[in-house]
Design a protein around this motif. Structure first.
Motif, PDB file in Angstrom:
ATOM      1  N   ASP A 173      -7.001  -1.290 -23.368  1.00 42.25           N
ATOM      2  CA  ASP A 173      -5.682  -1.872 -23.522  1.00 42.25           C
ATOM      3  C   ASP A 173      -4.922  -1.875 -22.205  1.00 42.25           C
ATOM      4  O   ASP A 173      -3.889  -2.463 -22.083  1.00 42.25           O
ATOM      5  N   ASP A 174      -5.399  -1.147 -21.258  1.00 48.64           N
ATOM      6  CA  ASP A 174      -4.626  -1.019 -20.053  1.00 48.64           C
ATOM      7  C   ASP A 174      -4.612  -2.288 -19.303  1.00 48.64           C
ATOM      8  O   ASP A 174      -5.471  -3.080 -19.267  1.00 48.64           O
ATOM      9  N   PRO A 175      -3.777  -2.378 -18.830  1.00 47.79           N
ATOM     10  CA  PRO A 175      -3.105  -3.477 -18.231  1.00 47.79           C
ATOM     11  C   PRO A 175      -3.920  -4.345 -17.393  1.00 47.79           C
ATOM     12  O   PRO A 175      -5.050  -4.219 -17.142  1.00 47.79           O
ATOM     13  N   THR A 176      -3.148  -5.126 -17.090  1.00 44.28           N
ATOM     14  CA  THR A 176      -3.278  -6.207 -16.168  1.00 44.28           C
ATOM     15  C   THR A 176      -4.053  -5.895 -14.916  1.00 44.28           C
ATOM     16  O   THR A 176      -3.754  -4.927 -14.246  1.00 44.28           O
ATOM     17  N   PRO A 177      -4.996  -6.755 -14.609  1.00 46.24           N
ATOM     18  CA  PRO A 177      -5.671  -6.619 -13.324  1.00 46.24           C
ATOM     19  C   PRO A 177      -4.703  -6.956 -12.200  1.00 46.24           C
ATOM     20  O   PRO A 177      -3.677  -7.579 -12.445  1.00 46.24           O
ATOM     21  N   PRO A 178      -5.021  -6.528 -10.992  1.00 44.12           N
ATOM     22  CA  PRO A 178      -4.142  -6.859  -9.862  1.00 44.12           C
ATOM     23  C   PRO A 178      -4.111  -8.366  -9.637  1.00 44.12           C
ATOM     24  O   PRO A 178      -5.053  -9.073  -9.987  1.00 44.12           O
ATOM     25  N   PRO A 179      -3.038  -8.877  -9.071  1.00 39.69           N
ATOM     26  CA  PRO A 179      -2.948 -10.315  -8.836  1.00 39.69           C
ATOM     27  C   PRO A 179      -3.975 -10.787  -7.823  1.00 39.69           C
ATOM     28  O   PRO A 179      -4.444 -10.019  -6.978  1.00 39.69           O
ATOM     29  N   THR A 180      -4.335 -12.052  -7.920  1.00 35.20           N
ATOM     30  CA  THR A 180      -5.262 -12.680  -6.981  1.00 35.20           C
ATOM     31  C   THR A 180      -4.463 -13.475  -5.962  1.00 35.20           C
ATOM     32  O   THR A 180      -3.572 -14.236  -6.329  1.00 35.20           O
ATOM     33  N   VAL A 181      -4.795 -13.296  -4.688  1.00 32.85           N
ATOM     34  CA  VAL A 181      -4.072 -13.945  -3.600  1.00 32.85           C
ATOM     35  C   VAL A 181      -4.923 -15.090  -3.050  1.00 32.85           C
ATOM     36  O   VAL A 181      -6.045 -14.863  -2.575  1.00 32.85           O
ATOM     37  N   TYR A 182      -4.400 -16.305  -3.138  1.00 36.31           N
ATOM     38  CA  TYR A 182      -5.068 -17.490  -2.604  1.00 36.31           C
ATOM     39  C   TYR A 182      -4.296 -17.957  -1.365  1.00 36.31           C
ATOM     40  O   TYR A 182      -3.068 -18.085  -1.407  1.00 36.31           O
ATOM     41  N   ILE A 183      -5.028 -18.233  -0.304  1.00 39.32           N
ATOM     42  CA  ILE A 183      -4.418 -18.725   0.929  1.00 39.32           C
ATOM     43  C   ILE A 183      -5.248 -19.889   1.433  1.00 39.32           C
ATOM     44  O   ILE A 183      -6.476 -19.860   1.369  1.00 39.32           O
TER      45      ILE A 183
END
Length: 354
Positions: free
Chosen positions: A34-44
């Motif tokens: 149930d734990d959360p959200t993966p870290p955000p993905t950074v696109y450049i």
């Protein structure tokens, strides 16, 4: 009897301990799932490749892993990135002989918006539902002035302006409304900052001083536009909220804005600032007018694109190395990550976080 009871109690105790162990394990598993959200993905997105500019390769980085888009046979440059679901959209240009072709790429597959008969550039991309919007400019023929233009799903829409040059720098879609920011030249060669809403042009300056609009962001009913005013000696960072101008810098230093992002009540602008004609520019961003320096001024640098997610500030830009080559870089909350090695051209032009 006593031994029997003792054995029964022992078995019961073991059973309880076993059940507790199983229960604890189950709870732990549930907590993990149930734990959360993966870290955000950074696109450049940016450009890497040969110093000659001819073999430059449009590249995007996903969490610092490079994904080249074109093969380098034709020089190409990227200006903007947008991510929708699992699809990555990039806008830019590709050289074709003496002209440049405005293009966008979806997951690495190129779509030409113009032909080699017209020099053009795609400066900004925005995806809304199934529709792909691209802003830029196009010349009708080699000697014609550039015309601010946007494309919707490949269909061209020139934006009304005077008979002199005009450029579209940024596009934003809000509901059914299409917003484009840019500028046009007046008969005296002065730039007039403006934006278009659904094709209707609105001037932000009067042409008495060089002024351009670089980036647009719509939040609710509010329209925010970042740009620059040049007094002939220095450039001043400004933004307009619903047409009302706010000066971010005072003209003491040479400052420039490239990108704007609004999060809640906070207005973020990315750009740079430096002493006129004497030293390197410092990559900076401003939050509600308060500056944050991203570089120390030892090397020329610029912040080109900004994105804010929750409480984290992501900025893409370039830092020039001792060889004079730009190194594509992004900063998360001021901490830099280099994307290119500085041996060739390396630029970071757009950032998107999800």
């Amino acid at each position: 009897m006593k031994n029997f009871i003792t054995k029964i109690l022992g078995i019961s105790l073991l059973s309880i301990l076993y059940l507790n162990a199983v229960s604890c394990t189950d709870v732990e598993v549930l907590n993990i799932e149930d734990d959360p959200t993966p870290p955000p993905t950074v696109y450049i997105v940016g450009t890497s490749g040969g110093l000659d500019g001819v073999t430059a390769v449009v590249t995007y980085w996903k969490d610092s892993i490079a994904f080249p888009i074109n093969n380098g046979n034709k020089g190409a440059f990227a200006n903007s990135i947008f991510v929708e679901g699992n699809d990555v959209y990039v806008a830019g240009l590709e050289h074709d002989g003496q002209t440049t072709i405005a293009k966008y790429w979806k997951n690495g597959i190129g779509v030409s918006l113009t032909t080699k008969e017209n020099s053009a550039n795609a400066t900004s991309i925005f995806v809304s539902g199934n529709d792909i919007y691209v802003a830029g400019w196009k010349q009708e023929h080699h000697n014609a002035p550039p015309v601010a233009t946007y494309w919707k799903n490949g269909v061209e829409f020139p934006l009304p302006s005077n008979k002199f040059s005009s450029y579209a720098e940024s596009i934003f879609i809000s509901g059914n409304d299409i917003y484009v920011a840019g500028y046009e030249n007046d008969p005296n060669g002065n730039e007039i900052a403006k934006y278009w809403k659904n094709g209707i042009g609105i001037n932000l300056s009067d042409g008495s001083i060089h002024t351009i609009a670089k980036s647009i962001f719509v939040s609710g009913n509010d329209i925010y536009i970042a740009g620059n005013e040049n007094n002939g000696y220095t450039s001043v960072v400004k933004y307009w909220k619903n047409g009302v101008v706010v000066s971010i810098t005072d003209g003491t230093l040479n400052a420039f804005a490239n990108s704007i992002f609004v999060s809640g009540n906070d207005v973020y602008i990315a750009g740079g600032e430096g002493i006129p004609n004497t030293g390197p520019s410092i990559a900076k961003y401003w939050k509600n007018g308060e500056p944050t320096a991203l570089t120390n001024g030892q090397r020329d640098a610029a912040a080109v694109s900004i994105f804010v997610l929750e409480n984290d500030v992501y900025v893409a830009g370039d830092i020039y190395n001792s060889s004079g080559h730009p190194v594509g870089t992004y900063w998360k909350n001021g901490v830099p990550t280099s994307l290119t090695d500085g041996n060739n051209i390396g630029s970071a032009m757009g950032i998107f976080v999800k």
